[in-house]
Design an enzyme around this catalytic site. Structure first.
Site, short mmCIF file in Angstrom:
data_model
loop_
_atom_site.label_atom_id
_atom_site.label_comp_id
_atom_site.label_asym_id
_atom_site.label_seq_id
_atom_site.Cartn_x
_atom_site.Cartn_y
_atom_site.Cartn_z
N HIS A 98 -0.03 -11.81 2.28
CA HIS A 98 -1.06 -10.93 1.80
C HIS A 98 -2.26 -12.13 1.01
O HIS A 98 -3.17 -11.87 0.78
CB HIS A 98 -0.62 -9.65 0.96
CG HIS A 98 -1.51 -9.00 0.72
ND1 HIS A 98 -1.47 -7.91 0.49
CD2 HIS A 98 -2.14 -8.45 0.81
CE1 HIS A 98 -1.99 -7.16 0.04
NE2 HIS A 98 -3.26 -7.43 0.50
N TYR A 113 0.68 -0.73 -0.20
CA TYR A 113 0.14 -0.03 0.00
C TYR A 113 0.47 1.08 -0.05
O TYR A 113 0.76 2.52 -0.05
CB TYR A 113 -0.86 0.14 1.22
CG TYR A 113 -1.79 -0.99 1.34
CD1 TYR A 113 -1.93 -1.89 0.14
CD2 TYR A 113 -2.48 -1.40 2.59
CE1 TYR A 113 -3.05 -3.09 0.28
CE2 TYR A 113 -3.19 -2.63 2.19
CZ TYR A 113 -3.93 -3.20 1.27
OH TYR A 113 -4.53 -4.17 1.76
#
Length: 621
Positions: A395, A338
């Site tokens: 993730h 991110y």
């Protein structure tokens, strides 16, 4: 007490020797009973893999080493550092006292021969390498194997019940962690403590002339990285109000820290021991009706509602995260991909809010692998400007080359199983408070849980009204894994089925006695989904994302305050069940349309009867 002081560098998977093999007979005895072994281990002046070594005086040692370079293992064996064992358990725990707390699913394995005494000399027959040799041919028996056992008692009589202390500081995050007592003593007669860490350089906590406690690489030296002037006989007794000094490097001297910048935690701080005491200290997140949380299997409290920071526009990230904290969010969900960990770190440090906010971050699939994950983790830790992460996750289990945004061309080609081992090690070192996986289906989730000493505490998956993730959620219910959903509202206008659902929500909004939007109504439904095992409601974690300050605030307000009427709840449950029974799209569309028409009739009835339609809604379901 050992008098010699010969040093060898302690490295990962290598035994570093401090002094002789002498045993320090003190108040700290580790009793091990698992037939045929019934013995008492004492601390020695040796350290293996940055952990204390114990000996029973009968030729057996209890020590830590690494198997295959990535599996932490406590071994009862004859040669320190060898993988040949009488029994062992796979755990990265800093000392044996903490195995059960940090590796609750790990089981001890005993040699299959159970110590066969074929020659009748009173000792188990072994070959030159210490392997079982019942037939006496000088070679390990091919049939001998290890088997799991629960017939074991491991009990410590140490004054420091869990074998050491935990030190917490954000000033030098690498120095935070578990420090276990060794059998080595400094010249002033006090014990030396070793930090469990995966770095090459050893880190010790030791006394200098009975007037100072120093953190450094050599207990024979008065040099180090941090110190506090205290005459306490043990680090557990260092006064909280004292101010530590930290070295600035080179010739820059020392800087005095504020009181409380370094915190010493002991097992006396919590009834359940040192690990629980550490977790309690680090998790000052609200746990009341203003910000409800869920308690994970290990006692860590995770806020039920979190703020997702992925896909925020770079220009709105700071304002959005600030607005989320101001609005009352106590969980920030980030990831290395991110590119906003540094922003979160800056905000939390500026606000002195680290212990008040639950921080999640994740390793990207291009960094899967044992060493790769360690490197990615430390980058995240540095960016977040903290000594620990509340929840660290994988993730994605794989890097998919056909998905362009995964950037698999720069992948390490590592596997998620090795990443999870690295996470278990970081968890045992106190750098991660809980472990998680994301985008894992039921099969992979089962592998992660069953094959590890610390199963995932959290799974974060995509879920919406038409993708209920039934198999994974059912497994989470069974194993006590907290399910956290993301993107539950993103697709309400994507296709005909979702548009039908949106119409249903609009009608239910009309039936609600308080004002609420369709999206908010679905959000409140998600927070307690119907159980897959009984008639109860199951608490679910929800991540909401927005760059609009008003929406950010409203999402949390609705989640915390809106009480859904039973009739509306049951209407949504009826729709939810239709999506979980595997209907073909055409049949599902027909069923949903029938539900919609019934609800529209009820809504019209309510308007004509002055609001009594809601009371009659339940009868028509």
């Amino acid at each position: 007490m050992a008098s010699s002081r010969v040093w060898v560098v302690v490295v990962m998977g290598f035994v570093g020797t401090i002094g002789s093999d002498s045993v320090d007979v003190d108040d700290c005895v580790l009793s091990l009973k698992s037939p045929p072994i019934d013995t008492n281990f004492h601390l020695t002046t040796r350290v293996a893999n940055h952990r204390p070594v114990y000996a029973d005086g009968e030729g057996r040692y209890l020590y830590h080493t690494m198997a295959a370079g990535k599996i932490g293992r406590w071994i009862v064996g004859d040669v320190v550092g060898s993988l040949t064992a009488w029994m062992y358990v796979d755990s990265f725990a800093p000392n044996p006292n903490l195995i059960q707390q940090l590796s609750p699913k790990a089981r001890w394995l005993k040699h299959g021969s159970d110590g066969v005494d074929g020659d009748g000399d009173g000792d188990a027959d072994v070959d030159a390498d210490g392997d079982a040799d019942a037939d006496g041919d000088g070679h390990a028996d091919a049939h001998a194997a290890f088997y799991a056992t629960d017939d074991i008692s491991l009990y410590s009589t140490c004054n420091e019940f869990d074998g050491g202390i935990f030190m917490d500081t954000d000033v030098k995050p690498d120095l935070a962690g578990f420090y276990s007592r060794t059998g080595l003593r400094t010249q002033d007669g006090r014990f030396v403590y070793v930090q469990a860490n995966h770095k090459v350089e050893p880190r010790f906590l030791f006394s200098v002339k009975r007037s100072r406690w120093m953190l450094g690489a050599d207990p024979n030296s008065s040099a180090g990285w941090m110190y506090v002037d205290s005459s306490s006989s043990s680090p557990s007794l260092i006064e909280e109000e004292l101010r530590w000094m930290v070295g600035l490097g080179g010739d820059q001297g020392w800087q005095r820290l504020d009181a409380g910048a370094v915190h010493i935690i002991t097992s006396n701080h919590h009834a359940n021991g040192l690990v629980s005491a550490m977790v309690h200290w680090r998790t000052l997140k609200p746990n009341d009706n203003s910000n409800p949380s869920f308690t994970l299997r290990n006692g860590v409290r995770i806020p039920r509602m979190g703020f997702g920071t992925g896909a925020l526009h770079p220009n709105e990230q700071v304002q959005a995260i600030e607005s989320a904290i101001d609005s009352g969010y106590r969980l920030l969900d980030s990831a290395s991909a991110y590119n906003n960990e540094h922003i979160i770190g800056d905000i939390l440090r500026r606000r002195s809010a680290r212990r008040h906010v639950f921080v999640t971050t994740k390793v990207w699939p291009t960094d899967l692998g044992f060493n790769e994950t360690l490197q990615s983790f430390h980058t995240s830790l540095e960016n977040l400007k903290t000594s620990y992460i509340d929840l660290y996750m994988i993730h994605w289990p794989f890097c998919y080359p056909d998905i362009a945004w995964m950037n698999c061309h720069r992948s390490s080609n590592g596997v998620w199983e090795d990443s999870y081992l690295a996470m278990e090690m970081l968890y045992a070192e106190g750098r991660i408070l809980s472990l998680g996986v994301s985008n894992f289906d039921r099969r992979l989730l089962g592998v992660a849980f069953e094959r590890s000493g610390v199963g995932p505490h959290v799974v974060q998956n995509f879920l919406d009204i038409f993708h209920p993730d039934t198999l994974a959620r059912g497994y989470c219910e069974e194993k006590g894994i907290f399910y956290q959903l993301f993107s539950g509202l993103r697709s309400l206008n994507n296709d005909k089925l979702h548009r039908l659902m949106f119409e249903i929500l609009e009608v239910l909004v009309e039936l609600s006695p308080v004002h609420i939007t369709p999206h908010a109504l679905l959000l409140t439904f998600y927070k307690n989904l119907p159980s897959l095992r009984n008639d109860e409601r199951v608490p679910i974690g929800v991540l909401a994302r927005s760059g609009n300050a008003l929406h950010i605030k409203d999402n949390l307000r609705v989640f915390l305050t809106y009480e859904m009427q039973p009739e509306i709840w049951e209407s949504l449950v009826a729709v939810w069940k239709l999506t979980t029974i595997g209907l073909q799209e055409g049949q599902l569309e027909k069923e949903l349309d029938q539900q919609l028409q019934k609800l529209k009739l009820r809504s019209q009835s309510r308007q004509s009867l002055g609001g009594s339609g809601l009371k009659r809604l339940k009868d028509d379901l």
